[in-house]
Scaffold this motif. Structure first.
Motif, PDB file in Angstrom:
ATOM      1  N   LYS A 178       0.838  -1.195   0.000  1.00 49.19           N
ATOM      2  CA  LYS A 178       0.000   0.000   0.000  1.00 49.19           C
ATOM      3  C   LYS A 178       0.876   1.248   0.000  1.00 49.19           C
ATOM      4  O   LYS A 178       1.934   1.276   0.618  1.00 49.19           O
ATOM      5  CB  LYS A 178      -0.891   0.027   1.252  1.00 49.19           C
ATOM      6  N   TYR A 179       0.374   2.270  -0.694  1.00 53.39           N
ATOM      7  CA  TYR A 179       1.060   3.559  -0.766  1.00 53.39           C
ATOM      8  C   TYR A 179       0.038   4.668  -0.553  1.00 53.39           C
ATOM      9  O   TYR A 179      -1.142   4.495  -0.845  1.00 53.39           O
ATOM     10  CB  TYR A 179       1.729   3.740  -2.136  1.00 53.39           C
ATOM     11  N   HIS A 180       0.510   5.817  -0.050  1.00 54.26           N
ATOM     12  CA  HIS A 180      -0.357   6.982   0.016  1.00 54.26           C
ATOM     13  C   HIS A 180      -0.618   7.432  -1.415  1.00 54.26           C
ATOM     14  O   HIS A 180       0.251   7.362  -2.281  1.00 54.26           O
ATOM     15  CB  HIS A 180       0.298   8.124   0.817  1.00 54.26           C
ATOM     16  N   SER A 181      -1.804   7.950  -1.682  1.00 54.21           N
ATOM     17  CA  SER A 181      -2.266   8.140  -3.057  1.00 54.21           C
ATOM     18  C   SER A 181      -1.498   9.190  -3.851  1.00 54.21           C
ATOM     19  O   SER A 181      -1.206   8.982  -5.012  1.00 54.21           O
ATOM     20  CB  SER A 181      -3.753   8.468  -3.053  1.00 54.21           C
ATOM     21  N   GLN A 182      -1.163  10.316  -3.280  1.00 49.68           N
ATOM     22  CA  GLN A 182      -0.650  11.412  -4.099  1.00 49.68           C
ATOM     23  C   GLN A 182       0.790  11.210  -4.564  1.00 49.68           C
ATOM     24  O   GLN A 182       1.067  11.207  -5.756  1.00 49.68           O
ATOM     25  CB  GLN A 182      -0.772  12.723  -3.343  1.00 49.68           C
ATOM     26  N   LYS A 183       1.711  11.032  -3.662  1.00 53.75           N
ATOM     27  CA  LYS A 183       3.113  10.942  -4.054  1.00 53.75           C
ATOM     28  C   LYS A 183       3.673   9.520  -3.972  1.00 53.75           C
ATOM     29  O   LYS A 183       4.877   9.343  -4.029  1.00 53.75           O
ATOM     30  CB  LYS A 183       3.953  11.864  -3.178  1.00 53.75           C
ATOM     31  N   ARG A 184       2.793   8.542  -3.808  1.00 51.22           N
ATOM     32  CA  ARG A 184       3.191   7.145  -3.680  1.00 51.22           C
ATOM     33  C   ARG A 184       4.208   6.939  -2.563  1.00 51.22           C
ATOM     34  O   ARG A 184       5.199   6.232  -2.727  1.00 51.22           O
ATOM     35  CB  ARG A 184       3.697   6.582  -5.000  1.00 51.22           C
ATOM     36  N   GLN A 185       3.960   7.581  -1.432  1.00 43.63           N
ATOM     37  CA  GLN A 185       4.784   7.349  -0.254  1.00 43.63           C
ATOM     38  C   GLN A 185       4.336   6.039   0.382  1.00 43.63           C
ATOM     39  O   GLN A 185       3.151   5.814   0.561  1.00 43.63           O
ATOM     40  CB  GLN A 185       4.638   8.499   0.752  1.00 43.63           C
TER      41      GLN A 185
END
Length: 132
Positions: free
Chosen positions: A64-71
């Motif tokens: 899983k990644y955070h949506s905006q910057k793919r963190q």
């Protein structure tokens, strides 16, 4: 031949997170399956499935990644108890990872549990790893 399947699994997840891979393949054992189930329950991976490739069992993990910057959701993984040095804690000394922002995975007499579930049950065990 891999002697420490847990360390191999954690390293594969860590490396896949660093290069922003979506899927990572790990070897399936009873302990790695339990650790992956905990990662799914705690929200660190989105899903996993078992596959068989040339008579070997593997687990495919979707990170899983955070949506905006793919963190990456997983910012750190640390192996604690190793085959050469086992680390055990009792019910009074259960680890607290970043003020409960992370989890510790323990091998207990009730199975593989997180530190919060072990605290509720009032048991200790071997500390496998920290994830935050």
């Amino acid at each position: 031949m891999i002697t420490d399947n847990i360390a191999d699994t954690l390293t594969r997840i860590r490396n896949a997170n660093l290069v922003r891979h979506q899927i990572v393949r790990v070897i399936k054992t009873k302990i790695t399956s339990s650790v992956v189930k905990i990662l799914k329950e705690e929200g660190y991976i989105s899903k996993f499935e078992e596959v068989q490739i040339s008579n070997k069992q593997y687990l495919l993990l979707c990170l899983k990644y955070h949506s905006q910057k793919r963190q990456p959701i997983i910012t750190g993984i640390k192996r604690i108890s190793k085959p050469g040095l086992r680390i055990y804690v009792n019910k009074n000394n259960l680890p607290n990872i970043l003020n409960n922002l992370g989890i510790a995975i323990l091998s207990t007499s009730k199975g593989i549990l997180t530190n919060t579930k072990a605290k509720k049950l009032g048991i200790g065990g071997e500390v496998i790893c920290y994830i935050w």
